[in-house]
Design an enzyme around this catalytic site. Sequence first.
Site, PDB file in Angstrom:
ATOM      1  N   CYS A  37       0.832  -1.208   0.000  1.00 45.36           N
ATOM      2  CA  CYS A  37       0.000   0.000   0.000  1.00 45.36           C
ATOM      3  C   CYS A  37       0.867   1.258   0.000  1.00 45.36           C
ATOM      4  O   CYS A  37       1.388   1.661   1.047  1.00 45.36           O
ATOM      5  CB  CYS A  37      -0.924  -0.008   1.216  1.00 45.36           C
ATOM      6  SG  CYS A  37      -1.930   1.480   1.388  1.00 45.36           S
ATOM      7  N   CYS A  95      -0.490   4.144   2.123  1.00 43.58           N
ATOM      8  CA  CYS A  95      -0.191   4.032   3.553  1.00 43.58           C
ATOM      9  C   CYS A  95       1.262   4.385   3.868  1.00 43.58           C
ATOM     10  O   CYS A  95       1.550   5.048   4.865  1.00 43.58           O
ATOM     11  CB  CYS A  95      -0.457   2.601   4.032  1.00 43.58           C
ATOM     12  SG  CYS A  95      -2.032   1.901   3.521  1.00 43.58           S
ATOM     13  N   ASP A  96       2.190   3.926   3.009  1.00 47.74           N
ATOM     14  CA  ASP A  96       3.602   3.939   3.384  1.00 47.74           C
ATOM     15  C   ASP A  96       4.513   4.844   2.561  1.00 47.74           C
ATOM     16  O   ASP A  96       5.697   4.979   2.884  1.00 47.74           O
ATOM     17  CB  ASP A  96       4.154   2.505   3.306  1.00 47.74           C
ATOM     18  CG  ASP A  96       3.444   1.567   4.270  1.00 47.74           C
ATOM     19  OD1 ASP A  96       2.990   2.055   5.326  1.00 47.74           O
ATOM     20  OD2 ASP A  96       3.328   0.367   3.977  1.00 47.74           O
TER      21      ASP A  96
END
Length: 302
Positions: free
Chosen positions: A131, A134-135
């Site tokens: 993801c 997300c990161d």
Amino acid sequence: MNDLIIIGGGPAGIAAGIYAVRYGLDTYLLERTAIGGQISSSQEVENYPGFSSINGMELMNTFKAHAESIGVPIENKGVTGVRPEDDKIVLSTDENVDIEAKAVIIATGAKPRKLGIPGEDTYYGRGVSYCATCDAPFYKERDVIVVGGGNTAISDALILSNVANKVYQVHRRDELRASKVLEDRARSRDNIEFLWDTVLEEVKGNNFVESALLRDLNTNELSEISIDGVFIYVGIDPNTDLIDVEKDESGFIITNEFMETSVEGIYAAGDCRKSPLWQVITAASDGAIAAAKAYEYIRNKG
């Protein structure tokens, strides 16, 4: 005894809940984690009608707000098993409490597929991710690999290119499966480099990812490059272990055009079912059809 239980709080589950409540069914939507599903992690959604561009989480918040405004009961509860018993469906929950319903809609979605290579599990959360939304912030001015050639892979490569120093797009073929719009954007980014006919063989490191072992499919030669992060997008696996109905070889639930499974009273909708297209719009459509057919089934049973 409930009329209908919906398992899953993604686009399919929420759409099913909205339609079921409007049909007057005694309905409960159960979601183990957070409402939204996979699309919540998308930075940008550009193919859902009515929104030329919208953040995935923002889109799903509109779904949730709509459901709550018309009284769809949503409970934070995980389901561990679904089984038919006589003229009802029994759900086992992670609280060791059984719930009974006249009909059930499985809308449990899917999860990112793993490559199954050395180092993938070892460095998950320490350089291996599924993801970018997300990161990506953790990889500012660093070098990363994105594995895959579909829409999600290219979308997340674009996200990473905004912060990373270098993005290597690793794809086992010599052309992408992503839409031309996304491909053109990716090709226009100076810091995205395509590695065609190439597969990731191993992720290496110490405490965190430090390098990646790649294999050229044309020459079979191995090469190792220094890298800080690996983002993998090679498909999805359905979350269908909780139910014993007819499935395909990959575990996706097989339904007919009415979202009916091989077991009477059990329906499937969204990414967990076998479908030619897994998108928010098709998941919502699945949920609406499943709720309509569940209503007909319950009404006909009296």
